[in-house]
Write a protein that holds these residues in place. Structure first.
Motif, mmCIF file in Angstrom:
data_model
loop_
_atom_site.group_PDB
_atom_site.id
_atom_site.type_symbol
_atom_site.label_atom_id
_atom_site.label_comp_id
_atom_site.label_asym_id
_atom_site.label_seq_id
_atom_site.Cartn_x
_atom_site.Cartn_y
_atom_site.Cartn_z
ATOM 1 N N MET A 1 -5.482 -2.720 12.262
ATOM 2 C CA MET A 1 -5.396 -2.228 13.650
ATOM 3 C C MET A 1 -4.240 -1.242 13.821
ATOM 4 N N SER A 2 -3.117 -1.552 13.163
ATOM 5 C CA SER A 2 -1.959 -0.670 13.329
ATOM 6 C C SER A 2 -2.240 0.691 12.677
ATOM 7 N N LEU A 3 -3.027 0.712 11.608
ATOM 8 C CA LEU A 3 -3.327 1.974 10.925
ATOM 9 C C LEU A 3 -4.332 2.828 11.686
ATOM 10 N N TYR A 4 -5.300 2.170 12.325
ATOM 11 C CA TYR A 4 -6.368 2.928 13.005
ATOM 12 C C TYR A 4 -6.127 3.033 14.508
ATOM 13 N N MET A 5 -5.079 2.425 14.986
ATOM 14 C CA MET A 5 -4.714 2.466 16.401
ATOM 15 C C MET A 5 -5.917 2.168 17.307
ATOM 16 N N PRO B 1 -5.104 -3.012 2.813
ATOM 17 C CA PRO B 1 -5.579 -2.216 3.957
ATOM 18 C C PRO B 1 -6.567 -1.130 3.538
ATOM 19 N N VAL B 2 -6.499 -0.647 2.268
ATOM 20 C CA VAL B 2 -7.437 0.393 1.816
ATOM 21 C C VAL B 2 -8.824 -0.190 1.539
ATOM 22 N N ASN B 3 -8.940 -1.518 1.595
ATOM 23 C CA ASN B 3 -10.269 -2.137 1.537
ATOM 24 C C ASN B 3 -10.735 -2.478 2.950
ATOM 25 N N GLY B 4 -10.179 -1.789 3.944
ATOM 26 C CA GLY B 4 -10.545 -2.099 5.331
ATOM 27 C C GLY B 4 -10.700 -0.863 6.179
ATOM 28 N N MET B 5 -11.379 -1.053 7.305
ATOM 29 C CA MET B 5 -11.464 -0.009 8.331
ATOM 30 C C MET B 5 -11.571 -0.734 9.665
ATOM 31 N N ALA B 6 -11.091 -0.085 10.720
ATOM 32 C CA ALA B 6 -11.335 -0.618 12.064
ATOM 33 C C ALA B 6 -12.706 -0.100 12.494
ATOM 34 N N LEU B 7 -13.584 -1.014 12.874
ATOM 35 C CA LEU B 7 -14.940 -0.625 13.277
ATOM 36 C C LEU B 7 -15.309 -1.290 14.595
ATOM 37 N N ALA C 1 0.840 -1.202 0.000
ATOM 38 C CA ALA C 1 0.000 0.000 0.000
ATOM 39 C C ALA C 1 0.873 1.249 0.000
ATOM 40 N N GLU C 2 1.951 1.198 0.763
ATOM 41 C CA GLU C 2 2.825 2.350 0.901
ATOM 42 C C GLU C 2 3.502 2.694 -0.424
ATOM 43 N N LYS C 3 3.886 1.647 -1.147
ATOM 44 C CA LYS C 3 4.606 1.894 -2.400
ATOM 45 C C LYS C 3 3.682 1.829 -3.602
ATOM 46 N N ALA C 4 2.371 1.757 -3.347
ATOM 47 C CA ALA C 4 1.369 1.651 -4.417
ATOM 48 C C ALA C 4 1.721 0.535 -5.394
ATOM 49 N N MET C 5 2.178 -0.592 -4.853
ATOM 50 C CA MET C 5 2.540 -1.730 -5.690
ATOM 51 C C MET C 5 1.287 -2.554 -5.976
ATOM 52 N N PRO C 6 1.289 -3.314 -7.101
ATOM 53 C CA PRO C 6 0.120 -4.149 -7.379
ATOM 54 C C PRO C 6 -0.072 -5.193 -6.277
ATOM 55 N N PRO D 1 -6.640 6.849 8.608
ATOM 56 C CA PRO D 1 -5.190 6.907 8.800
ATOM 57 C C PRO D 1 -4.618 8.223 8.279
ATOM 58 N N GLU D 2 -3.514 8.663 8.865
ATOM 59 C CA GLU D 2 -2.944 9.954 8.491
ATOM 60 C C GLU D 2 -2.393 9.964 7.068
ATOM 61 N N GLU D 3 -1.778 8.843 6.693
ATOM 62 C CA GLU D 3 -1.109 8.840 5.392
ATOM 63 C C GLU D 3 -2.087 8.501 4.262
ATOM 64 N N ASP D 4 -1.995 9.274 3.181
ATOM 65 C CA ASP D 4 -2.945 9.144 2.078
ATOM 66 C C ASP D 4 -3.051 7.736 1.519
#
Ligand SMILES: [Zn+2]
Length: 250
Positions: A135-139, A174-180, A109-114, A228-231
């Motif tokens: 969990m690590s992204l949404y703390m 991770p961009v297909n997820g959210m902590a809920l 996700a960070e490197k926008a890799m496939p 998350p803070e990072e785009d």
């Protein structure tokens, strides 16, 4: 420890403190408290102990692959009954695999890799890896209502939710997820809540239909979600658009 006995992370710290692996560092004034009452939970461990100082020898051992494996095997054979040992070995290998997979998900996700769907991995490994990453992204904060609650044992009120379910999307990014939290997770999966193009909470009119009393959910409408803070980790609009189209009850 025999099979069927519940353990917790506090036990080894307390019961093995005289085995020479580490030295417990007590909170000031807690010496007599520790002698009077044993440590049986993480809450109690944290209330009397600041941390553990491991010996130089142990530190060297755990930084060496071969030595670490020997240590692991020795601990397993010394402290656990034979029927528990293979279960622990399996769990340890799953945890390791899940950790590596979660790191790969975050790095991609960070490197926008496939992203290649990991359909060959066991479900419990995938689930655990996706959970770790989200969990690590949404703390541990719920993306929709913002609630964040953790027990001293690390139990959390939130769960890692797929925006497009895995069964349909095969997408663990991770961009297909959210902590809920459980309330928001259920409401999201049932289509009572969604997320707008501007990352605001949407509440379905159906939430207040008929006999429903949606309570706190109504106060969340049009509030910005917690993201998350990072785009590159923010929920993907293509996934959210699918949720608004297919799941959200309009
Ligand atoms: Zn929530």
């Amino acid at each position: 420890m025999p099979a069927g006995t519940a353990g917790n992370m506090a036990y080894p710290f307390y019961h093995m403190h005289s085995e020479g692996f580490w030295e417990l560092v007590l909170r000031p004034g807690m010496e007599s408290d520790l002698q009077q009452r044993p440590v049986t939970s993480m809450t109690r461990l944290r209330s009397v102990i600041l941390g553990a100082k491991i010996t130089q020898k142990l530190f060297q051992c755990i930084t060496d692959n071969q030595c670490r494996e020997q240590l692991r095997a020795t601990l397993l054979h010394t402290y656990f009954s034979p029927d528990v040992q293979p279960i622990l070995l399996r769990d340890a290998s799953e945890n390791q695999e899940a950790y590596e997979y979660s790191q790969r998900l975050l790095a991609a996700a960070e490197k926008a890799m496939p992203y290649a769907a990991a359909e060959d991995r066991p479900r419990q490994v995938r689930d655990q890896a996706f959970r770790k990453a989200v969990m690590s992204l949404y703390m541990h904060r719920c993306a929709l209502c913002g609630i964040r609650m953790l027990t001293p044992d690390g139990h959390t009120i939130v769960e890692a939710a797929h925006i497009r379910p895995w069964s349909e999307s095969k997408d663990d990014r991770p961009v297909n997820g959210m902590a809920l939290c459980r309330l928001c997770h259920w409401s999201f999966d049932e289509g009572f809540m969604s997320v707008s193009k501007d990352y605001e909470v949407l509440v379905s009119p159906m939430a207040r239909a008929e006999q429903n009393n949606p309570g706190v959910i109504m106060t969340l409408e049009h509030r910005p979600i917690f993201k998350p803070e990072e785009d590159h980790f923010i929920p993907d609009q293509a996934c959210l658009s699918w949720h608004r189209r297919v799941v959200f009850k309009t």
